[in-house]
Structures are given as C-alpha cells and as structure tokens.
Design an enzyme around this catalytic site. Sequence first.
Site, PDB file in Angstrom:
ATOM      1  N   ASN A   1      44.336  35.376  52.909  1.00 10.34           N
ATOM      2  CA  ASN A   1      43.227  35.672  53.827  1.00 10.34           C
ATOM      3  C   ASN A   1      43.652  36.468  55.053  1.00 10.34           C
ATOM      4  O   ASN A   1      43.035  36.362  56.104  1.00 10.34           O
ATOM      5  CB  ASN A   1      42.523  34.383  54.282  1.00 10.34           C
ATOM      6  CG  ASN A   1      42.000  33.596  53.106  1.00 10.34           C
ATOM      7  OD1 ASN A   1      41.457  34.194  52.175  1.00 10.34           O
ATOM      8  ND2 ASN A   1      42.203  32.289  53.107  1.00 10.34           N
ATOM      9  N   ARG A   2      44.710  37.229  54.910  1.00  7.53           N
ATOM     10  CA  ARG A   2      45.181  38.094  56.022  1.00  7.53           C
ATOM     11  C   ARG A   2      45.636  37.303  57.240  1.00  7.53           C
ATOM     12  O   ARG A   2      45.817  37.856  58.312  1.00  7.53           O
ATOM     13  CB  ARG A   2      44.106  39.121  56.441  1.00  7.53           C
ATOM     14  CG  ARG A   2      43.726  40.082  55.317  1.00  7.53           C
ATOM     15  CD  ARG A   2      44.912  40.947  54.927  1.00  7.53           C
ATOM     16  NE  ARG A   2      44.636  41.923  53.888  1.00  7.53           N
ATOM     17  CZ  ARG A   2      44.980  41.779  52.590  1.00  7.53           C
ATOM     18  NH1 ARG A   2      45.585  40.691  52.178  1.00  7.53           N
ATOM     19  NH2 ARG A   2      44.744  42.740  51.720  1.00  7.53           N
ATOM     20  N   LEU A   3      45.811  35.965  57.084  1.00  7.38           N
ATOM     21  CA  LEU A   3      46.350  35.178  58.199  1.00  7.38           C
ATOM     22  C   LEU A   3      47.870  35.119  58.057  1.00  7.38           C
ATOM     23  O   LEU A   3      48.456  34.056  57.823  1.00  7.38           O
ATOM     24  CB  LEU A   3      45.746  33.769  58.222  1.00  7.38           C
ATOM     25  CG  LEU A   3      44.382  33.651  58.889  1.00  7.38           C
ATOM     26  CD1 LEU A   3      43.981  32.185  59.040  1.00  7.38           C
ATOM     27  CD2 LEU A   3      44.372  34.312  60.267  1.00  7.38           C
TER      28      LEU A   3
END
Length: 223
Positions: free
Chosen positions: A200-202
């Site tokens: 999730n692009r975290l």
Amino acid sequence: MNFNEIHIMQKDLGNYRRSYEKSALDEATIKENPLEQFQLWFYQVEASQGIDEPNAMTVSTLGLDGFPKSRVVLLKKFTHEGFIFFTNYNSEKGRAIAAHPQVCLSFYWPNLERQVIIKGRAEKLAANLSDGYFESRPTGSQLGAMVSPQSEVVASRDELEKALSALEERSRGKALERPAHWGGYLVRPVSLEFWQGRPNRLHDRIRYALEGDLSWRVERLAP
Ligand SMILES: Cc1cc2nc3c(=O)[nH]c(=O)nc-3n(C[C@H](O)[C@H](O)[C@H](O)COP(=O)(O)O)c2cc1C
C-alpha cells in the site's frame, strides 16, 4: 516487432504497478551503525543471487555547469570509513568533485525491493591504496584506464583503438604504473537512508544522520 517502425513518440506507463511485500525495516532491530546495516543488506543481496552486479551504484555530483549528474560506477570496497570507487580524476565527475566534494551514492536492488541513498563527501584515496588496486586489475583494464581521456570528446572509436594498440606495443613485458589521473575516491557518509518497499505504498524509510564525528541519529521518514 521492429522497434524502428514505432512512430508515435508517446507511451503511457501508468499500468506498471507492483506491490512490495518482501520484507520490513524496524527501528527495534536495525543496526546502530548504518555501515553495519549497509553491510547486512549487501550480504543479503549477494546471497539472493538475484542481481548481476549488486555493487553497481549511481553516483551523483554537482556539476560545474550547475546541473546535477548521475552515472553508474562500481563500488569496490566499503569499510567503517565509507565507500570506495575508482575512476579518472580528470573526468567530468572528477572535476565536479574537485569543486564540490558533496556526492550522493544510491543503490537499487529490485529483487529485495530495497534502495539505499547515501550522502557524503568524496576525497581522493591515499595514493598507495590506489596503486594497490591498480596493480590488482587485469592488464587490459589497466591499459584502458591509461589510454582513455575519460569524458573528453574523441574523433572516433578508431582513434582510441589505435592509442590502445600503440600503448600495448610500447609497454609489452613491462609492469604498468598507475597514471596520476586515475585512482579511487573514498566517500565518507554523513547520511544514509534505507528504503524497504511495503504494501500500500507505506514503505519503510529509516535515515541515519551523522551527529558530531561519531554518533548517528536515527529517524523514520514518511514514505
Ligand atoms: C555497470 C557500470 C559500471 C561502471 N563502472 C565504472 C567505474 O567503476 N568507474 C568509472 O569511472 N566508470 C564506470 N562506468 C562508466 C560511468 O557510468 C561513466 O560513463 C564514466 O565514469 C564517465 O562519467 P563522467 O563523464 O560523468 O565522469 C560504469 C558504467 C556502468 C554501466
């Protein structure tokens, strides 16, 4: 497909998308010393056998023309002091470093979804250490380094090959000496950022910044 026949100068890459899920980076378990953390990651990349040249790194310099410039070189050694690569001191990067020793080194190891970005100051390696590395190189690489005025405009490939043959002829049977314009740089880091891709692009980003001469401040950065 014949790529020469593609006439439309446009390509949308919006659908290139990938989820990063291989690993994580945790303040609780990372090394206190960033060079040791680098070593750990480097060993893991080597062991993964998923990268042809894990020591290929991008070196960015501040050019005399005001533009940054990046190019790939090979990391040849790292120690507790920093990172060593070899090049021509009169090249574009050599002249840039003479004016602005601040450089940025970066590694991208896609199979492990990792990036490392290092800021530091480059200094010429001690001459005896450059000599030692030059001596260890195959003769062909030594001759190439001697004959190539790296980053200069040349009239043709033929000119370079003739210069190489002439030097080969002159030096047959003799030990080759390192030319003064070729040698190593030691980059002493002031900051090292470790990036681990996450879902999730975290992504995880941990930066070590040098405080004083010896201690490292560790901070997490937003992805
Ligand atoms: C995989 C790879 C490894 C390279 N290794 C080196 C190197 O160790 N030293 C070097 O001077 N150039 C190396 N080069 C060439 C540099 O990218 C660059 O063309 C050259 O150093 C001249 O750069 P400059 O004109 O910006 O100074 C390498 C290129 C590639 C693609």
